[in-house]
Design a protein around this motif. Structure first.
Motif, PDB file in Angstrom:
ATOM      1  N   ASN A 105     -22.125   5.730 -38.967  1.00  0.00           N
ATOM      2  CA  ASN A 105     -21.173   5.956 -40.051  1.00  0.00           C
ATOM      3  C   ASN A 105     -19.904   5.126 -39.869  1.00  0.00           C
ATOM      4  O   ASN A 105     -18.826   5.501 -40.330  1.00  0.00           O
ATOM      5  N   CYS A 163     -21.309  14.396 -38.278  1.00  0.00           N
ATOM      6  CA  CYS A 163     -22.657  13.835 -38.251  1.00  0.00           C
ATOM      7  C   CYS A 163     -23.399  14.400 -37.052  1.00  0.00           C
ATOM      8  O   CYS A 163     -22.801  14.953 -36.130  1.00  0.00           O
ATOM      9  N   PRO A 183     -23.771  11.886 -45.326  1.00  0.00           N
ATOM     10  CA  PRO A 183     -24.967  11.972 -46.168  1.00  0.00           C
ATOM     11  C   PRO A 183     -26.214  11.922 -45.293  1.00  0.00           C
ATOM     12  O   PRO A 183     -26.156  11.498 -44.130  1.00  0.00           O
ATOM     13  N   ARG A 187     -26.715  11.039 -41.115  1.00  0.00           N
ATOM     14  CA  ARG A 187     -26.474  12.290 -40.387  1.00  0.00           C
ATOM     15  C   ARG A 187     -27.253  12.398 -39.084  1.00  0.00           C
ATOM     16  O   ARG A 187     -26.754  12.945 -38.099  1.00  0.00           O
TER      17      ARG A 187
END
Length: 235
Positions: A105, A163, A183, A187
Motif C-alpha cells: 500500500n 492492512c 481494499p 489487504r
C-alpha cells in the motif's frame, strides 16, 4: 536483473517476478488456499517463470517473507528459497511480512498499520509512515494486544490505513473516523510487497537466511514448560 519474490506467511501463497533494471513486475500470482504451501508455491514459481519466457537459471536474486506469520508456511517458504539459493548460487533477502504488507500500500501517503492475527486478542503489528515511495518505521515490530495497538494509533493522532489479515477484525472492533481499511487487493500478503521491501535491503547468502517469528514456536514453549516443571519438582 531478475528478482523472484515469494510469500508463504499466510493462507495466501504468492510469487512475483520483477525486472530490477526496468522496474517492471513481469508476472505475479497469488492463491488463497487451504492446501499446504509445499504443494502450491514451487509449481506456482515454475509456472510463472515459464509464462514469462524465462528460465530458472535467469533468476539472480530471491526475496522471501521471513515472518511473522504461519510457522509452517514460513518454514516452507524459507526452506524453498534456501534450496533455490544454493542451487542457483544467488543471493537472498528476508523481508518482514509486516513491512511487505505496508509496501503493498506504498502509494498511500500517511500512516500505515500492518496487523496480522496471532492468537486470542493478540496480533503481530507494526506502524509505518509512507511518503508514497518510502516507509519510515514508527514502532518496533511486536506481538501486542489489540487494545495496546489501538492506544498507540490514537496517540499517534493521524489517520491510519489498516492492512493484513487482522485488519478487518480490528477495524470492526475499533470503528473510528481515524481508521481506514485497505481494499481487498492491498489487504493480504503479496509477493509484490516482498519484492518492493527487498529493494532497499542487503541480500545475503542462502545459508544466512533466517525466519523471524516474533514469538517462540510451540516446540520451544513445550521444552521451556518441561524444564520449568522439572525445576519445580527438584526444588
Amino acid at each position: 536483473m531478475l528478482l523472484l519474490g515469494i510469500d508463504t506467511s499466510s493462507k495466501t501463497a504468492s510469487a512475483a517476478l520483477f525486472d530490477t533494471e526496468n522496474e517492471i513486475f513481469l508476472a505475479e500470482s497469488s492463491l488463497y488456499t487451504q492446501k499446504t504451501h509445499s504443494q502450491v508455491i514451487m509449481p506456482m514459481v515454475k509456472d510463472l517463470i515459464e509464462k514469462t519466457g524465462k528460465k530458472v537459471k535467469d533468476i539472480e536474486m530471491i526475496a522471501v517473507a521471513k515472518g511473522p506469520g504461519s510457522y509452517t508456511g514460513l518454514r516452507i517458504g524459507i526452506a524453498g528459497v534456501k534450496a533455490m539459493g544454493f542451487a542457483l548460487n544467488c543471493k537472498c533477502c528476508g523481508v518482514s511480512t509486516l513491512e511487505a504488507l505496508a509496501f503493498n500500500n506504498i502509494a498511500y501517503k500517511g500512516t500505515i498499520c500492518s496487523v496480522i492475527k496471532a492468537r486470542g486478542e493478540l496480533v503481530y503489528a507494526c506502524v509505518f509512515k509512507s511518503n508514497g515511495y518510502e516507509l519510515e518505521q514508527l514502532m518496533d515490530e511486536k506481538i501486542i494486544s489489540c487494545n495496546e495497538l489501538a492506544e498507540f494509533l490514537a496517540y499517534n493522532g493521524t489517520e491510519a490505513l489498516l492492512c493484513g489479515d487482522g485488519a478487518a477484525d480490528f477495524f470492526m472492533t475499533y470503528r473510528s473516523s481515524m481508521l481506514m481499511i485497505a481494499p481487498p487487493q492491498g489487504r493480504l500478503q503479496s509477493a509484490c510487497g516482498v519484492v518492493l521491501g527487498s529493494l532497499s535491503k542487503e541480500f545475503v547468502t542462502a545459508e544466512e537466511l533466517e525466519v523471524s517469528y516474533l514469538q517462540k514456536v510451540k516446540a520451544e514453549k513445550d521444552l521451556e514448560s518441561t524444564k520449568n516443571t522439572k525445576k519445580e519438582i527438584l526444588s
